[in-house]
Design a protein around this motif. Sequence first.
Motif, short mmCIF file in Angstrom:
data_model
loop_
_atom_site.label_atom_id
_atom_site.label_comp_id
_atom_site.label_asym_id
_atom_site.label_seq_id
_atom_site.Cartn_x
_atom_site.Cartn_y
_atom_site.Cartn_z
N ALA A 93 14.18 -39.16 38.85
CA ALA A 93 14.37 -37.67 38.86
C ALA A 93 13.62 -37.03 37.62
N LEU A 94 13.91 -37.81 36.71
CA LEU A 94 13.17 -37.12 35.37
C LEU A 94 11.76 -37.30 35.34
N ALA A 95 11.22 -38.38 36.05
CA ALA A 95 9.88 -38.49 36.00
C ALA A 95 8.90 -37.96 37.18
N ARG A 96 9.75 -37.62 38.15
CA ARG A 96 8.88 -37.07 39.47
C ARG A 96 9.47 -35.83 39.97
N PHE A 97 10.58 -35.32 39.65
CA PHE A 97 11.11 -34.03 40.03
C PHE A 97 10.83 -33.03 38.99
N ARG A 98 10.73 -31.79 39.57
CA ARG A 98 10.48 -30.60 38.64
C ARG A 98 11.48 -29.61 39.05
N GLY A 101 15.62 -27.09 33.59
CA GLY A 101 16.37 -27.92 32.65
C GLY A 101 15.77 -29.22 32.42
N ARG A 102 14.89 -29.62 33.00
CA ARG A 102 14.31 -30.97 33.24
C ARG A 102 13.89 -31.62 31.61
N ARG A 103 13.41 -30.62 30.97
CA ARG A 103 12.84 -31.15 29.49
C ARG A 103 14.28 -31.08 28.69
N LEU A 104 15.22 -30.28 28.87
CA LEU A 104 16.52 -30.43 28.15
C LEU A 104 17.26 -31.80 28.47
N SER A 105 17.15 -32.19 30.04
CA SER A 105 17.82 -33.33 30.29
C SER A 105 17.14 -34.41 29.61
N LEU A 106 15.71 -34.49 29.53
CA LEU A 106 15.12 -35.62 28.69
C LEU A 106 15.52 -35.65 27.29
N MET A 107 15.59 -34.35 26.80
CA MET A 107 15.85 -34.54 25.22
C MET A 107 17.27 -34.84 24.97
N LEU A 108 18.22 -34.65 25.86
CA LEU A 108 19.54 -35.09 25.80
C LEU A 108 19.79 -36.86 25.90
N MET A 114 19.63 -42.07 20.13
CA MET A 114 19.99 -41.93 18.54
C MET A 114 21.13 -42.09 18.04
N LEU A 115 22.01 -41.90 19.18
CA LEU A 115 23.56 -41.67 18.73
C LEU A 115 24.31 -43.10 18.52
N PRO A 116 24.67 -43.45 17.19
CA PRO A 116 25.15 -45.01 17.18
C PRO A 116 26.47 -44.92 17.68
N PRO A 117 26.96 -45.95 18.32
CA PRO A 117 28.12 -46.23 19.29
C PRO A 117 29.19 -46.38 18.36
N GLN A 118 29.25 -46.35 16.85
CA GLN A 118 30.34 -46.44 16.03
C GLN A 118 30.75 -44.73 15.83
N VAL A 119 29.89 -43.85 16.29
CA VAL A 119 30.48 -42.62 16.15
C VAL A 119 31.40 -42.25 17.22
N VAL A 120 31.36 -42.79 18.42
CA VAL A 120 32.11 -42.38 19.61
C VAL A 120 33.29 -43.49 19.71
N PRO A 144 31.43 -48.15 31.97
CA PRO A 144 30.49 -47.04 31.45
C PRO A 144 29.05 -47.51 31.98
N MET A 145 28.53 -48.67 31.86
CA MET A 145 27.18 -49.12 32.59
C MET A 145 26.81 -48.41 33.89
N ALA A 146 27.80 -48.20 34.72
CA ALA A 146 27.83 -47.63 36.17
C ALA A 146 27.32 -46.25 36.19
N PHE A 147 27.17 -45.68 34.84
CA PHE A 147 26.83 -44.33 34.70
C PHE A 147 25.62 -44.18 33.87
N GLY A 148 24.93 -45.29 33.78
CA GLY A 148 23.37 -45.34 33.32
C GLY A 148 23.41 -45.50 31.69
N ASP A 149 22.19 -45.64 31.41
CA ASP A 149 22.11 -46.12 29.93
C ASP A 149 20.59 -45.66 29.52
N ALA A 150 20.85 -44.82 28.20
CA ALA A 150 19.82 -43.91 27.84
C ALA A 150 18.68 -44.71 27.47
N PHE A 151 18.84 -45.78 26.81
CA PHE A 151 17.51 -46.60 26.66
C PHE A 151 16.73 -46.99 27.81
N SER A 152 17.75 -47.63 28.95
CA SER A 152 17.02 -47.69 30.02
C SER A 152 16.47 -46.72 31.04
#
Length: 276
Positions: A93-98, A101-108, A114-120, A144-152
């Motif tokens: 969706a982020l690669a092919r859909f227009r 809020g697409r850019r905002l989603s990518l920024m999120l 960049m968020l360390p796991p120790q923070v949460v 939680p891996m069933a809801f996606g991973d930011a790096f992946s």
Amino acid sequence: MNRTALLRWVGVHALGVAAALFFLLPFVFVLLTSLMSDQQALTRDLTPDTWEFGNYAKVFDTPGFLTWWKNSLLYAGLGTLLTVLSSIPVAYALARFRFRGRRLSLMLVVSMMMLPPQVVIIPMYLFWVKQLDLGGTLWPLIIPMAFGDAFSIFLLRQFLLTIPDEYLDAARVDGCGELRTLLKVVLPMAKPGIAAVALFQFFYCWNDYFGPQIYASENPAAWTLSYGLESFKGAHHTDWNLTMAATVLVMAPVIVLFFFAQKAFVEGVTLTGVKG
């Protein structure tokens, strides 16, 4: 080949061999020590006098070691599968859909990387352990891996951008919807990227020490190899041969997996980031 080119070739390959030895020698040391006797492992000898392959049998006879192995396979295997299945649609969706809020989603997504796991970790621990009563298990790490991973998601998105638009347009002209285009056209072409993401996630789960320490430390039956190895070292602190044998058994699946999948892994990592 002239003299200058020959010297350059020799220099480059000499540096390559030196770098390879730098990374290989520690593993060779661990492997050789794992095949020594109890007494010889405490000496300065570099090679075994007698090859004690029975050390590996002793490691497997250690109470709990097979359980740790099964738990690591469950955590790494199921976690990798869920991560890949949940990250592919988001990356597509982020690669092919227009959409707005697409850019905002990518920024999120990038911000989550960049968020360390120790923070949460404190609110997540309270949620999984206090609210859902899943302490002493690996499910707070797997679910939680069933809801996606930011790096992946980011890595897959970058790879999907390299697929030419013409293939997708041709599929749509033939009557394919977005889901069928994803399944029939995009996924077969994205195998190297998916392999890279799967390997990264498998390595992360297999080597994860922080997560099992937080959620599963109170229940030895839920320990993974990475966490159980610490307990093994404490119980065999003078038996360096057994400790090294256990270390080899922990590293072996990762090495074997990378050996068979290195071509797809390297291709997937190389092609990501071709387009922004």
